[in-house]
Scaffold this active site. Structure first.
Site, PDB file in Angstrom:
ATOM      1  N   ARG A   1      11.119   2.822   4.406  1.00  0.00           N
ATOM      2  CA  ARG A   1      10.711   3.099   5.868  1.00  0.00           C
ATOM      3  C   ARG A   1      11.139   4.403   6.241  1.00  0.00           C
ATOM      4  NH1 ARG A   1      10.442  -1.164   9.614  1.00  0.00           N
ATOM      5  NH2 ARG A   1       9.906   0.846  10.918  1.00  0.00           N
ATOM      6  N   GLY A   2      10.814   4.871   7.551  1.00  0.00           N
ATOM      7  CA  GLY A   2      11.195   6.349   8.020  1.00  0.00           C
ATOM      8  C   GLY A   2      10.052   7.084   8.294  1.00  0.00           C
TER       9      GLY A   2
ATOM     10  N   THR B   1      11.708  12.107   6.296  1.00  0.00           N
ATOM     11  CA  THR B   1      12.954  11.143   6.032  1.00  0.00           C
ATOM     12  C   THR B   1      12.543  10.563   4.648  1.00  0.00           C
ATOM     13  OG1 THR B   1      13.700  10.528   8.361  1.00  0.00           O
ATOM     14  CG2 THR B   1      14.136   9.006   6.639  1.00  0.00           C
ATOM     15  N   ARG B   2      11.113  10.014   4.443  1.00  0.00           N
ATOM     16  CA  ARG B   2      10.955   9.511   3.317  1.00  0.00           C
ATOM     17  C   ARG B   2      10.704  10.353   2.074  1.00  0.00           C
ATOM     18  NH1 ARG B   2       5.044   6.620   4.830  1.00  0.00           N
ATOM     19  NH2 ARG B   2       5.416   7.915   6.776  1.00  0.00           N
TER      20      ARG B   2
ATOM     21  N   CYS C   1      -0.991  -4.250  10.259  1.00  0.00           N
ATOM     22  CA  CYS C   1      -0.404  -3.242   9.443  1.00  0.00           C
ATOM     23  C   CYS C   1      -0.050  -3.885   8.089  1.00  0.00           C
ATOM     24  CB  CYS C   1       0.663  -2.421  10.093  1.00  0.00           C
ATOM     25  SG  CYS C   1      -0.020  -1.241  11.306  1.00  0.00           S
TER      26      CYS C   1
ATOM     27  N   ARG D   1       5.149   9.268  20.380  1.00  0.00           N
ATOM     28  CA  ARG D   1       6.426   8.941  19.848  1.00  0.00           C
ATOM     29  C   ARG D   1       7.219  10.172  19.490  1.00  0.00           C
ATOM     30  NH1 ARG D   1       4.755   6.525  14.657  1.00  0.00           N
ATOM     31  NH2 ARG D   1       6.950   6.205  14.313  1.00  0.00           N
TER      32      ARG D   1
ATOM     33  N   LYS E   1      -4.576   4.251  12.802  1.00  0.00           N
ATOM     34  CA  LYS E   1      -4.481   3.327  12.110  1.00  0.00           C
ATOM     35  C   LYS E   1      -3.613   2.312  12.642  1.00  0.00           C
ATOM     36  CE  LYS E   1      -1.461   5.539   8.694  1.00  0.00           C
ATOM     37  NZ  LYS E   1      -0.014   4.907   8.996  1.00  0.00           N
ATOM     38  N   ASP E   2      -2.448   3.010  13.525  1.00  0.00           N
ATOM     39  CA  ASP E   2      -1.264   1.964  14.003  1.00  0.00           C
ATOM     40  C   ASP E   2      -1.834   1.000  15.136  1.00  0.00           C
ATOM     41  OD1 ASP E   2       0.591   3.062  12.325  1.00  0.00           O
ATOM     42  OD2 ASP E   2       1.321   4.666  13.633  1.00  0.00           O
TER      43      ASP E   2
ATOM     44  N   ARG F   1      -0.734  -2.905   1.476  1.00  0.00           N
ATOM     45  CA  ARG F   1      -1.951  -2.315   0.861  1.00  0.00           C
ATOM     46  C   ARG F   1      -1.632  -1.530  -0.306  1.00  0.00           C
ATOM     47  NH1 ARG F   1      -3.983   2.367   1.712  1.00  0.00           N
ATOM     48  NH2 ARG F   1      -2.406   2.887   3.065  1.00  0.00           N
ATOM     49  N   ARG F   2      -0.873  -0.453   0.015  1.00  0.00           N
ATOM     50  CA  ARG F   2      -0.560   0.289  -1.327  1.00  0.00           C
ATOM     51  C   ARG F   2      -0.054  -0.327  -2.176  1.00  0.00           C
ATOM     52  NH1 ARG F   2       1.938   4.698   2.814  1.00  0.00           N
ATOM     53  NH2 ARG F   2       0.315   5.851   3.179  1.00  0.00           N
TER      54      ARG F   2
ATOM     55  N   VAL G   1       7.869  10.992   7.941  1.00  0.00           N
ATOM     56  CA  VAL G   1       7.626  11.692   6.822  1.00  0.00           C
ATOM     57  C   VAL G   1       8.630  12.120   6.158  1.00  0.00           C
ATOM     58  CG1 VAL G   1       5.851  13.407   5.893  1.00  0.00           C
ATOM     59  CG2 VAL G   1       5.159  11.522   7.383  1.00  0.00           C
TER      60      VAL G   1
ATOM     61  N   SER H   1       8.764  11.320  16.397  1.00  0.00           N
ATOM     62  CA  SER H   1       8.619  11.624  14.963  1.00  0.00           C
ATOM     63  C   SER H   1       8.121  13.031  15.078  1.00  0.00           C
ATOM     64  CB  SER H   1       7.833  10.776  13.994  1.00  0.00           C
ATOM     65  OG  SER H   1       6.604  10.870  14.294  1.00  0.00           O
TER      66      SER H   1
END
Length: 524
Positions: A150-151, A155-156, A245, A10, A80-81, A132-133, A153, A12
């Site tokens: 969303r977004g 961006t968040r 997820c 990806r 994890k994805d 989950r969080r 790291v 990112s």
């Protein structure tokens, strides 16, 4: 290997770091590779939460399609994805070392309240896209407002910087890998045993075509079998629950002194109070199945549980049990009494550390209105004492983890040996931490309270008895006997030794706090 490899990734910042990490490791072994950036569904659709996106693998599907088409040779994923099943024709050839799977709570500095758990002000708005969080955060802090985030790291983090949230939650692994400076925020780190991470969090997965035997052999130079063994437990748990997820499931497996430890948190929705479980096993074989069996909706729970301390109606332990209609009987079998009314200011002179072994020690010490040295550091035994110290407006520099005071003393000694340490505590303290320090350490014991046993203690017919101190054990069994079929949980090893002396079987939690005790009841 003679051919140049094409790595699919990806676009990112974090995905590119991960792909370049693999590229550089291959180059160190004289294998040349180049990157091909591929956009996924998860990158294109940013206006929907994860549980609204269709299907699974919305960060991986397009990479897998190019692998199958032969346009790339390998794909690098955040493990994890990945869905729990590889598409036909693809395999995971290697997994990386595990970066720290802790979570970070990034808080705007004007939204900090150190007297609240996690240092976050009451009613704060927290951004996260993870159910989950959300479930685990609300279990600790039901006053929080959780909003979609969303977004990638950066961006968040940028959205937090723009004050669209009071705080956001983010995986530590991504921040570490990107080397992001977080000094403008207050950062609370939540360990994997406090807030259980997603299965395989912090690990990279390298995926290839199953027919590419040559590449499979080459990639073993990047493979970590010990990590793969732990991840197999976590991902099997995820698979058996049929989740992706969006499932509010945390599962973390590690090996400690040769023993596998598994921490699991599961809810049905992000709003539901999660169930927590801790299991240990000498082998990973069948461990995931044992975990999932404990979450069987048909399993029988104890009808009632006694605990030897007072509990508020909002206590974690009470909420965890009452969710399953378990009656909770909470009463302390001891009283504490102050033994000094005034503190000699000289006793705090040149003190380097103050160590508290209990919440009572904290409460009685601060009733004396101590004038603390400006650079004094605080150590505590357990999360409960850490939270009690927060309520007094102070942070800990050391928090003892686990139920064995010998282990805690050993760890504390690594940073405190040779210093001047004050130990406020009970008059009849067992001095377990003090005994683990070196001879050149200046130890000052300060009795601030004494423990008095209640007389004529009434017994209980509860199915499970939870004892929170040796004194409570002594008070109860001076007047009562254990009934047939009653089970016992001891908060720590010093409490457990009372039962050793009685020849009584008991269970120990992982941690001496309400979360650990709830896990122990759930694991019976």
């Amino acid at each position: 290997m003679d051919r140049k490899l094409i790595i699919g990734t990806r676009g990112s910042d974090l995905a590119l770091w991960q792909a370049n990490f693999v590229k550089d490791r291959l180059a160190e072994n004289n294998i040349i590779a180049e990157l091909k950036i591929i956009k996924t569904q998860g990158d294109r659709i940013l206006n929907l939460s994860f549980d609204k996106l269709e299907g699974k693998g919305f960060f991986t599907k397009e990479l897998e399609e190019e692998l199958l088409a032969g346009t790339i040779d390998l794909a690098v994923h955040s493990h994890k994805d990945l869905p729990t099943e590889n598409p036909p024709g693809l395999i995971i050839a290697a997994v990386s070392e595990r970066e720290d799977p802790s979570e970070l709570l990034l808080i705007l500095k004007d939204c900090v309240d150190v007297r609240q758990k996690m240092s976050l002000k009451y009613g704060a708005i927290v951004g996260t896209s993870s159910n989950r969080r959300k479930a685990q955060l609300l279990a600790y802090r039901p006053d929080l407002e959780i909003e979609e985030l969303r977004g990638n790291v950066p961006t968040r983090i940028g959205k937090l910087r723009d004050e669209k949230y009071d705080a956001i939650m983010i995986a530590k692994a991504g921040v570490t890998r990107l080397g992001i400076d977080l000094s403008e925020f207050h950062v609370e780190e939540l360990t994997p045993v406090e807030l259980v991470p997603a299965p395989a969090q912090g690990v990279l997965a390298i995926q290839i075509r199953e027919t590419d035997q040559e590449l499979l052999n080459v990639l073993q130079i990047l493979h970590h079998p010990d990590v793969a063994e732990a991840l197999a437990v976590e991902r099997t748990v995820l698979k058996l629950f049929g989740g992706g997820c969006h499932l509010p499931l945390g599962c973390y497996c590690r090996r400690d002194d040769g023993v596998f430890q598994v921490f699991t948190s599961k809810a049905n929705t992000g709003e539901e109070f999660p169930d927590r479980l801790f299991l240990e096993s000498e082998t990973s074989d069948g461990l995931a199945e044992k975990v999932v069996a404990r979450f069987d909706p048909q399993r029988k729970f104890p009808m009632s549980v006694f605990i030897s301390r007072e509990l508020s109606e909002h206590s974690y332990f009470r909420k965890a049990l009452e969710k399953h209609d378990i009656k909770v009987e909470a009463r302390s079998l001891i009283r504490t009494v102050r033994v000094i009314n005034k503190l000699d200011p000289y006793i705090l002179r040149d003190i380097d550390w103050i160590f508290f072994s209990s919440k009572n020690a904290i409460e009685y010490f601060f009733q004396l209105d101590p004038q603390l040295p400006p650079d004094v550091k605080f150590g505590v035994m357990g999360a409960g004492s850490e939270e009690a110290l927060r309520l007094k407006g102070h942070f800990t520099q050391y928090t003892g983890v686990g139920i064995d005071t010998v282990d805690v003393a050993r760890e504390f000694a690594k940073i405190a040996n040779g210093k001047k340490i004050l130990f406020p505590g009970s008059e009849n303290s067992m001095r377990s931490i003090q005994q683990g320090l070196s001879a050149d350490t200046k130890i000052i014991d300060l009795p601030v309270y004494e423990t008095v046993l209640e007389e004529n203690v009434e017994g209980t017919g509860a199915d499970v008895l939870v004892f929170t101190s040796p004194s409570n054990v002594e008070a109860y069994f001076s007047d009562n006997l254990l009934e047939p079929n009653q089970k016992v949980i001891a908060i720590g090893k010093s409490t457990g030794r009372k039962f050793d002396d009685m020849g009584t079987k008991y269970m120990l939690p992982f941690s001496p706090d309400e979360v650990g005790l709830a896990e122990a009841v759930f694991g019976l």
